[in-house]
Design a protein around this motif. Structure first.
Motif, PDB file in Angstrom:
ATOM      1  N   ARG A 173       0.830  -1.206   0.000  1.00  0.00           N
ATOM      2  CA  ARG A 173       0.000   0.000   0.000  1.00  0.00           C
ATOM      3  C   ARG A 173       0.868   1.262   0.000  1.00  0.00           C
ATOM      4  O   ARG A 173       0.571   2.236  -0.685  1.00  0.00           O
ATOM      5  N   ILE A 174       1.931   1.246   0.817  1.00  0.00           N
ATOM      6  CA  ILE A 174       2.824   2.408   0.864  1.00  0.00           C
ATOM      7  C   ILE A 174       3.478   2.639  -0.495  1.00  0.00           C
ATOM      8  O   ILE A 174       3.601   3.769  -0.970  1.00  0.00           O
ATOM      9  N   SER A 175       3.884   1.554  -1.147  1.00  0.00           N
ATOM     10  CA  SER A 175       4.543   1.675  -2.453  1.00  0.00           C
ATOM     11  C   SER A 175       3.613   2.198  -3.528  1.00  0.00           C
ATOM     12  O   SER A 175       4.075   2.714  -4.555  1.00  0.00           O
ATOM     13  N   SER A 176       2.292   2.058  -3.321  1.00  0.00           N
ATOM     14  CA  SER A 176       1.330   2.517  -4.337  1.00  0.00           C
ATOM     15  C   SER A 176       1.050   4.020  -4.246  1.00  0.00           C
ATOM     16  O   SER A 176       0.391   4.563  -5.122  1.00  0.00           O
ATOM     17  N   THR A 177       1.543   4.674  -3.190  1.00  0.00           N
ATOM     18  CA  THR A 177       1.326   6.117  -3.066  1.00  0.00           C
ATOM     19  C   THR A 177       2.285   6.877  -3.989  1.00  0.00           C
ATOM     20  O   THR A 177       3.330   6.357  -4.395  1.00  0.00           O
ATOM     21  N   LYS A 178       1.913   8.118  -4.321  1.00  0.00           N
ATOM     22  CA  LYS A 178       2.696   8.889  -5.287  1.00  0.00           C
ATOM     23  C   LYS A 178       4.026   9.372  -4.726  1.00  0.00           C
ATOM     24  O   LYS A 178       4.993   9.537  -5.465  1.00  0.00           O
ATOM     25  N   SER A 179       4.058   9.658  -3.430  1.00  0.00           N
ATOM     26  CA  SER A 179       5.277  10.200  -2.834  1.00  0.00           C
ATOM     27  C   SER A 179       5.387   9.741  -1.383  1.00  0.00           C
ATOM     28  O   SER A 179       4.439   9.186  -0.813  1.00  0.00           O
ATOM     29  N   LEU A 180       6.557   9.971  -0.818  1.00  0.00           N
ATOM     30  CA  LEU A 180       6.776   9.622   0.576  1.00  0.00           C
ATOM     31  C   LEU A 180       5.873  10.450   1.492  1.00  0.00           C
ATOM     32  O   LEU A 180       5.394   9.961   2.518  1.00  0.00           O
ATOM     33  N   ARG A 181       5.606  11.695   1.092  1.00  0.00           N
ATOM     34  CA  ARG A 181       4.715  12.550   1.879  1.00  0.00           C
ATOM     35  C   ARG A 181       3.301  11.969   1.920  1.00  0.00           C
ATOM     36  O   ARG A 181       2.643  11.983   2.969  1.00  0.00           O
ATOM     37  N   ASP A 182       2.843  11.454   0.793  1.00  0.00           N
ATOM     38  CA  ASP A 182       1.521  10.820   0.756  1.00  0.00           C
ATOM     39  C   ASP A 182       1.497   9.561   1.619  1.00  0.00           C
ATOM     40  O   ASP A 182       0.480   9.244   2.253  1.00  0.00           O
ATOM     41  N   ALA A 183       2.606   8.837   1.639  1.00  0.00           N
ATOM     42  CA  ALA A 183       2.689   7.640   2.482  1.00  0.00           C
ATOM     43  C   ALA A 183       2.590   8.014   3.960  1.00  0.00           C
ATOM     44  O   ALA A 183       1.927   7.304   4.744  1.00  0.00           O
ATOM     45  N   TYR A 184       3.228   9.105   4.351  1.00  0.00           N
ATOM     46  CA  TYR A 184       3.118   9.591   5.731  1.00  0.00           C
ATOM     47  C   TYR A 184       1.661   9.919   6.068  1.00  0.00           C
ATOM     48  O   TYR A 184       1.167   9.596   7.159  1.00  0.00           O
ATOM     49  N   LYS A 185       0.974  10.578   5.138  1.00  0.00           N
ATOM     50  CA  LYS A 185      -0.429  10.934   5.379  1.00  0.00           C
ATOM     51  C   LYS A 185      -1.291   9.689   5.579  1.00  0.00           C
ATOM     52  O   LYS A 185      -2.173   9.659   6.444  1.00  0.00           O
ATOM     53  N   VAL A 186      -1.041   8.671   4.763  1.00  0.00           N
ATOM     54  CA  VAL A 186      -1.820   7.435   4.874  1.00  0.00           C
ATOM     55  C   VAL A 186      -1.592   6.783   6.235  1.00  0.00           C
ATOM     56  O   VAL A 186      -2.547   6.353   6.905  1.00  0.00           O
ATOM     57  N   MET A 187      -0.349   6.721   6.668  1.00  0.00           N
ATOM     58  CA  MET A 187      -0.047   6.086   7.955  1.00  0.00           C
ATOM     59  C   MET A 187      -0.639   6.889   9.111  1.00  0.00           C
ATOM     60  O   MET A 187      -1.162   6.321  10.074  1.00  0.00           O
ATOM     61  N   LEU A 188      -0.559   8.222   9.035  1.00  0.00           N
ATOM     62  CA  LEU A 188      -1.125   9.066  10.093  1.00  0.00           C
ATOM     63  C   LEU A 188      -2.647   8.973  10.136  1.00  0.00           C
ATOM     64  O   LEU A 188      -3.257   9.173  11.195  1.00  0.00           O
TER      65      LEU A 188
END
Length: 302
Positions: free
Chosen positions: A70-85
């Motif tokens: 799921r993290i790898s499917s996000t556009k950027s590392l910032r988007d991955a942070y948002k998903v986890m938060l």
């Protein structure tokens, strides 16, 4: 999924007499013993075992394949942070609602004074919530169906994610390693879909084996996931915090950890000498049907 849980919580709380009544009955029944600071590691539910166990399990959730995919499917590392938060508080909310659901079930059967497990109306603690749904919604057609829909929504979403992740691992880490040349996209898709079918069949077989273990589903699930999640979390922490570690040491350490955690998990389920944590006091059976109480008394005599 949330609508099914909300329906049970709202209707169950109303039938008990409100949130205060649920809280008081749970307190009197020992369901809120949250501050047991017993350092004995053999006691299953203490503050220490639940806190550190949940912390370790949370690390496993952050490092497993579905999460990484799921993290790898996000556009950027910032988007991955948002998903986890966003995921962390929602996951906490979901688990809290599930805990409250169990408390409502106890309070409801305490209020009607008929524990279905003690009176042999059900034979397994995993049946309590479905039995309560049929009980509180017996005059509302369609509500048991909503519960079943929410139940399958939760299980199938998790299952589909796991099977998709297994397929990706099989294709990327096994098939492509064996066949050095580039695999055509159509052929890779076919292999991935076939691996999903095979993984699903294996998952059904494992589920049938787990059903023979006995005990509550949350305990079985936690044991199985921890046996794999603990070594996986250790592997990720080793690779991120210790740059001098090599792949051979990481592989050996992970395999040893997996064997040890599996041994501990199997022992906790099948050991005959293990000191079992006593069950909490059951709800009252004063107003149970006579036939059920008669069979229960006969079983107690035996």
């Amino acid at each position: 999924m949330f609508s099914g849980m909300a329906a049970i919580l709202i209707k169950g709380t109303i039938d008990v007499g409100g949130v205060d009544a649920v809280w008081n009955k749970a307190m009197d029944g020992g369901r809120f013993n949250l501050f047991n600071f017993d350092p004995d590691p053999t006691v299953r539910h203490t503050f220490w075992s639940l806190f550190f166990g949940s912390l370790a399990r949370g690390l496993g959730f952050g490092f497993n394949q579905p999460t990484c995919q799921r993290i790898s499917s996000t556009k950027s590392l910032r988007d991955a942070y948002k998903v986890m938060l966003l995921t962390a508080p929602l996951f906490f909310l979901t688990m809290s609602l599930a805990c409250y659901e169990g408390i409502v079930a106890y309070a409801y059967y305490q209020s009607v004074e008929c524990d279905p497990l003690q009176s042999d109306q059900i034979t397994n603690p995993n049946q309590i919530i479905p039995y309560m749904v049929m009980d509180i919604f017996k005059y509302l057609p369609g509500m048991p169906g909503l519960f079943m829909a929410s139940l399958f929504s939760a299980s199938l979403s998790t299952l589909s994610t796991g099977l998709s992740s297994m397929s990706a691992i099989f294709l990327q880490d096994i098939v492509k390693k064996i066949y050095k040349e580039e695999i055509p996209e159509m052929k890779g898709t076919v292999i991935a879909k076939l691996s999903v079918v095979v993984s699903g069949i294996l998952a059904c077989g494992v589920a049938m084996l787990i059903a023979q273990i006995g005990g509550t589903l949350i305990q079985i699930t936690g044991t199985v996931l921890s046996a794999f999640g603990g070594p996986l979390a250790g592997l990720f922490l080793l690779s991120s915090l210790f740059p001098w570690a090599n792949k051979k040491g990481a592989l050996v350490g992970t395999l040893i950890s997996l064997a040890l955690c599996t041994w501990l998990g199997m022992g906790s389920s099948f050991s005959k000498t293990l000191k079992k944590t006593p069950w909490l006091p059951p709800a009252s059976t004063d107003h149970c049907p006579v036939d059920n109480l008669t069979s229960w008394v006969e079983n107690m005599k035996v």
